[in-house]
Write an enzyme that holds these catalytic residues in place. Sequence first.
Site, PDB file in Angstrom:
ATOM      1  N   GLY A 287      20.523 108.302 -44.708  1.00 29.81           N
ATOM      2  CA  GLY A 287      20.278 106.764 -44.511  1.00 29.81           C
ATOM      3  C   GLY A 287      21.348 106.264 -43.323  1.00 29.81           C
ATOM      4  O   GLY A 287      21.116 105.142 -42.874  1.00 29.81           O
ATOM      5  N   LEU A 375      20.780 109.064 -52.920  1.00 27.92           N
ATOM      6  CA  LEU A 375      21.543 108.965 -54.030  1.00 27.92           C
ATOM      7  C   LEU A 375      22.741 109.895 -53.891  1.00 27.92           C
ATOM      8  O   LEU A 375      23.899 109.277 -54.208  1.00 27.92           O
ATOM      9  CB  LEU A 375      20.728 109.639 -55.298  1.00 27.92           C
ATOM     10  CG  LEU A 375      21.108 109.995 -56.569  1.00 27.92           C
ATOM     11  CD1 LEU A 375      21.920 108.588 -57.165  1.00 27.92           C
ATOM     12  CD2 LEU A 375      20.316 110.509 -57.786  1.00 27.92           C
ATOM     13  N   LEU A 431      25.935 118.926 -51.999  1.00 30.03           N
ATOM     14  CA  LEU A 431      25.443 118.479 -53.180  1.00 30.03           C
ATOM     15  C   LEU A 431      23.904 118.319 -52.993  1.00 30.03           C
ATOM     16  O   LEU A 431      23.280 117.915 -52.261  1.00 30.03           O
ATOM     17  CB  LEU A 431      25.686 116.851 -53.194  1.00 30.03           C
ATOM     18  CG  LEU A 431      25.313 116.031 -54.601  1.00 30.03           C
ATOM     19  CD1 LEU A 431      25.388 116.917 -55.894  1.00 30.03           C
ATOM     20  CD2 LEU A 431      25.687 114.637 -54.609  1.00 30.03           C
ATOM     21  N   GLU A 832      30.772  74.569 -30.138  1.00 28.95           N
ATOM     22  CA  GLU A 832      31.225  73.248 -29.363  1.00 28.95           C
ATOM     23  C   GLU A 832      32.187  73.481 -28.261  1.00 28.95           C
ATOM     24  O   GLU A 832      32.291  73.082 -27.168  1.00 28.95           O
ATOM     25  CB  GLU A 832      31.416  72.366 -30.514  1.00 28.95           C
ATOM     26  CG  GLU A 832      31.718  70.816 -29.690  1.00 28.95           C
ATOM     27  CD  GLU A 832      32.021  69.671 -30.784  1.00 28.95           C
ATOM     28  OE1 GLU A 832      32.575  68.688 -30.256  1.00 28.95           O
ATOM     29  OE2 GLU A 832      31.453  69.855 -31.975  1.00 28.95           O
ATOM     30  N   ARG A 910      38.388  62.027 -38.489  1.00 26.46           N
ATOM     31  CA  ARG A 910      37.419  61.965 -39.394  1.00 26.46           C
ATOM     32  C   ARG A 910      37.602  62.230 -40.903  1.00 26.46           C
ATOM     33  O   ARG A 910      37.141  61.378 -41.861  1.00 26.46           O
ATOM     34  CB  ARG A 910      36.169  62.939 -39.115  1.00 26.46           C
ATOM     35  CG  ARG A 910      34.794  62.759 -39.957  1.00 26.46           C
ATOM     36  CD  ARG A 910      33.565  63.487 -39.245  1.00 26.46           C
ATOM     37  NE  ARG A 910      33.104  62.697 -38.007  1.00 26.46           N
ATOM     38  CZ  ARG A 910      32.349  61.770 -37.956  1.00 26.46           C
ATOM     39  NH1 ARG A 910      31.665  61.282 -39.042  1.00 26.46           N
ATOM     40  NH2 ARG A 910      31.753  61.072 -36.818  1.00 26.46           N
ATOM     41  N   GLU A1307      24.845  66.448 -40.232  1.00 23.78           N
ATOM     42  CA  GLU A1307      25.889  66.781 -41.239  1.00 23.78           C
ATOM     43  C   GLU A1307      26.074  66.060 -42.431  1.00 23.78           C
ATOM     44  O   GLU A1307      26.547  66.591 -43.407  1.00 23.78           O
ATOM     45  CB  GLU A1307      27.073  66.198 -40.514  1.00 23.78           C
ATOM     46  CG  GLU A1307      27.485  67.245 -39.061  1.00 23.78           C
ATOM     47  CD  GLU A1307      28.566  66.442 -38.313  1.00 23.78           C
ATOM     48  OE1 GLU A1307      29.615  67.087 -38.169  1.00 23.78           O
ATOM     49  OE2 GLU A1307      28.174  65.684 -37.746  1.00 23.78           O
TER      50      GLU A1307
END
Length: 1375
Positions: A287, A375, A431, A832, A910, A1307
């Site tokens: 995978g 697996l 394996l 920003e 703030r 916000e």
Amino acid sequence: MTPTEAGDELVFFVNGKKVVEKHVDPETTLLTYLRRKLGLCGTKLGCGEGGCGACTVMISKYDPFRKKILHYTANACIFPVCALHHVAVTTVEGIGNTKSRLHPAQERIAKSHGSQCGFCTPGIVMSMYTLLRNQPEPKMEDIEDAFQGNLCRCTGYRPILEGYRTFAKDLNCCGRVANGTGYCCSERENSTNGGCCGGKANGPSCCMKGKDDSVTMVSSSLFNPSEFQPWDPTQEPIFPPELMTQSNKQQKQLCFRGERVMWIQPTTLKELVDLKSQYPNAKLVVGNTEVGIEMRLKNMLYPVIIAPAWISEMNAVQHTETGITFGAACTLSSVEEVLRKAVAELPSYKTEIFRAVLEQLRWFAGPQIRNVAALGGNIMTASPISDLNPVLMASGSKLTLVSSEGKSTITMDEKFFTGYRKTIVKPEEILLSVEIPYSKKSEYFSAFKQASRREDDIAIVTCGMRVLFQAGTIRVQEIKLSYGGMAPTTVLALKTCQAITGREWNEKLLQDVCHLLAGEMDLPPSVPGGMVDFRRTLTLSFFFKFYLTVLQKLSKDHSDPNNLCEPVPLNYISATELFHKDPIANAQLFQEVPKGQAVEDMVGRPLMHVSAAKQACGEAVYCDDIPHYEKELYLTLVVSTKAHAKILSIDVSEAQSVPGFVCFVSAKDVPGSNITGIANDETVFAEDVVTCVGHIIGAVLADTQEHAKRAAKSVKIKYEELKPIVTIQEAIEKQSFLKSIKRIKKGDVKKGFEESDHILEGEMYLGGQEHFYLETHCTLAVPKGEDGEMELFVSTQNPMKTQEFAANALGVPSNRIVVRVKRMGGGFGGKETRNCILTTAVVVAAFKVGRPVRCMLDRDEDMLISGGRHPFLGRYKVGFMKNGKVKSLEVSYYSNGGNSVDLSHGVMDRALLHLDNSYSIPNVSSVGIVCKTNLPSNTAFRGFGGPQAMMIAECWMSDLAQKCGLPPEEVRKLNLYNEGDLTHFNQKLEGFTLRRCWDECLSSSSYHARKILIEEFNKQNRWKKRGMCIIPTKFGISFTVPFLNQAGALVHVYTDGSVLLTHGGTEMGQGLHTKMIQVASRSLGIPTSKIHISETSTNTVPNTSPTAASVSADINGMAVHNACQAILKRLEPIKQFNPKGSWEDWGLVGQLLFSNSCSLCQIKAAYENCVSLSATGFYRIPDLGYNFEKNEGKPFCYFSYGVACSEVEIDCLTGDHKNIRTDIVMDVGTSLNPAIDIGQIEGAFVQGLGLFTMEELRYSPEGNLYTRGPGMYKIPAFGDIPTEFYVSLLRDCPNSKAVYSSKAVGEPPLFLSASVFYAIKDAIYSARKDSGLTEPFRLDSPATPERIRNACVDIFTKMLPSAEPGTFKPWSVRV
């Protein structure tokens, strides 16, 4: 067979079209191939490690082993293109489009408002589409499970589930799942469930009734499912017939050679064995879920990769007498399928181990990973925190190995793992298969896992526990306790198991096991991963759960009268229950538009996001989707690996030898100024000193992204290290502060304390937060070749500063730089200012080479360099009366600003202005100090300091209530402001709707009735506790820097009557463009369909304020309105000449006639009479300005208000919690668009949920960030939202201070998720009470499972004393 030199042809299909690729590089992922080679940009890069699902595609192939066509989701970002031979790929572009027809999976997410920024949308669409291909009539549970591997940062998930619920076969009239726990949308029941109008739904006073015109009409329908096109499974594309015929032919071995890696895909076991003998160090890949990430993130190189996916023996499943044998290449999804069938068909005593494996797989990654991960790969990766290895070890699973010397079988026991990520399997061995055994009679098995997030998360501690009793007794014959996360390998507690073999299963055994495990499962205090106390406690908690579970099963199995088994106490039973979550229930209530409003006037209606359909089809263009320019180069940053150091030398010689290398860019290449930043305290490129890990030193330019990355990793930098300052505490000790310390004082604090009955002192720490916008920072710079002009395509909230900083770095005026922003895949404040650190580097590079240059940061780079929310430390002293009334407050805030000023002072301003949350405090003394540290500069993030300050206010408020012995909701209500009150910064509160919100929330949530039920639940359950809390918020609306409260707009009317609208705001998913179109539509009196917004750019609207502070709809909306009014004024003479004409006639329908007539003669007359059909608009918020020293002025235009009530349940043994229910009442004025506003409320709430309960940035003591991707940093997933989620917009509350009476919404709602945090604290208090602890306790944010478990002090935590701070070096520090 020897791999061919030339390499083979790769044949596969994409969206039904055949692709034949003769030159494949094994390092190329499917995502790269789709985007770069095929130009299919709908599939997005979100993380590059299979953790966010933005790159989800559907893979279809014929499985010769199961003799059927399989459709499954996969992460294209880690899926190797080499693994696609004879496979069909379907991307979001392949299922539907806006030009012909949207697929129902695309249409429903768009129309149900489930797409905001849209960057995650294609991946979510493909997850849903694949589910429908496999299950045309899915259950709601299947739908929720399908999204375990998908993340969204904008929506809060609810609208996605709501839209896709319409596919569920267990759907009832109102979208609730049949027999679920919710209520019909028109009948939210009374009693404990509350509902509309406090449970009086459909009663005479119900808001839904609206019997006469004067009564406000309320709607709960944001979309109409009857408008959805039906889903017809028979109309889906067929699997390519050519691939069906190919499946009957004998496959031949494939070999693909790249620059550094060779990929070999054998077809027989003999070929595989021979290859492993020839290349013993080759990696076997099925995978690519581990190897792909190691190569990308850990800089590892595996020159030979062997793919055994075609080997029949490695895909076989055999049922034997002793168990089920799975080929090592069987995917985890196929293992799950086989085990489920076995559990359904076999006697339960035989499937104890199978059920434990299934429970682990249930939470193992997301479907996209389980569908491809093998697996065998999970075992051979040998991860110490593997979910499955402890189960396989405790069960004694057997592994069959094969090599050129033959086969051998070994038991997976304590000898299998030999060291960190090492096993006893020899390099030449493979394996082959894994046998998971049946359990026997009198054998019991459990598996447990604790992670930071339940869905798709790696374990903190995991375990498998097995006990076999002597027949007919409760005497232990065999026991195995296996743990992951407690050592460099998966380990067995051998000493503990040995000591209790032969003992009876009783209370004494439990006590002895806990003491033995406490000694055997010890961890050094500096252990990698940290969380030492938590991990050690979990080993005991898990065994206790196992003990109770076995006791329960023994009682059931030994039901004879002579049963010696102790019964499980009734109040302990819930500790044995496996996690269960009901399907979500929800309702969203909003005020309907006034009766008589024209149908085509869309203001106040739930209009779909204007880009939603494009986003759902993968057609919406983001910065990195812009087609590549000729001669374009790719840039990769070279950043510091030290937090504080002098740069001694930079060696690029090795990088120069990388194919495609063009040049290295550094400070000496900056043509203008190398000084940059908001406070001119940063550099484009570091010159002599670096001040954080991630500090940009230079950049590499190359022909491709892969070459640029390789070259950047090859740049060698020598440092002379200096002592860093990393934490707030270190900064306080060394007085390392950024200048400009602010204070707010009101009243007489000293006198207030003297008059108080009680004084409480304490402190609270709040961790930072990563923005985790799904689209990382991206810039494309295109030099124009004359006059120093350059065009920049940037993912930014701030075109003006981006333009200014770029011009400054290049030494040209701003008029030579054009910044263009189409849309962003999320921003949240992170774009920003911090986008500029990337943009300035890119423009300097583009200037140097005179060619277009592009850079999109990888997720790990973005998280490392771009900063986040400021961590805060708050110290408080509060005086109050016996009745809970607050008299006086002294508070100090310290924030971790990082290595530069950026916006830290604004954030602290703030915070100081929100220290009161919603409470009237007569006497206040406060100070805010920004710490300068050697971390990347922290920056703006939704709430901008407000949530941190309000959180600390709620901390002392909850402790105060506890100290008074009063209900917290009464104390909170007692202290709420009233209309006309002055805040601590002396602003008068006008239009104060908070008390209305409070009363409505108390009523609709049935707070008092449910509180009684919670108290009853807590009495009946010792190890599960529930808590509930109701929290208000008051959020000031405006930039605190007054001059930023301005906006511009530009409106063009064309002679066909269509309108092109431009304004200063940027679109990042918040629906700003949609709202601006609605505003223009009403202002001009024309349908929204006639108005278009193309982009935001500095050459149309100059000097724009950043799209931030929640004011963008307010200020840009007014600017748009003013521009429209200017045009209407010019068209007035035309209107008078032809008063009955249409908009096309004269461009005006003053009374909102919304005519559809298409006569163009008069608009042409206006044009021919030289009437300007273009206008600019401008707006500024008046009368703003505040002086901290004098504590006078008006910092905010108005306030947004809201209240939330949340209920949670915690597992006292593991620290897990689940969000049971949340009710929100929010004042958004008269909503411009209820669908967008409710989406913002839910999205902000869930983002806050992450901030306060889950998301934790982890740094080393040296300032190195560990959490650099979704693997270690967890944002909320689909399963984390409240099971019941109700949002109501307050009715009849127009706001006179914003466009069309609306209010800001971006916000303000975020802080409401603090209700979850304090509900958790309430539940912990109940747990501590059972342990005899009743005094207030400290709980820092976020309330992670670690903090919750450690706060639930009990017999297990007392067995494990903590190491003394200062006696060891911790793995991570609190910054």
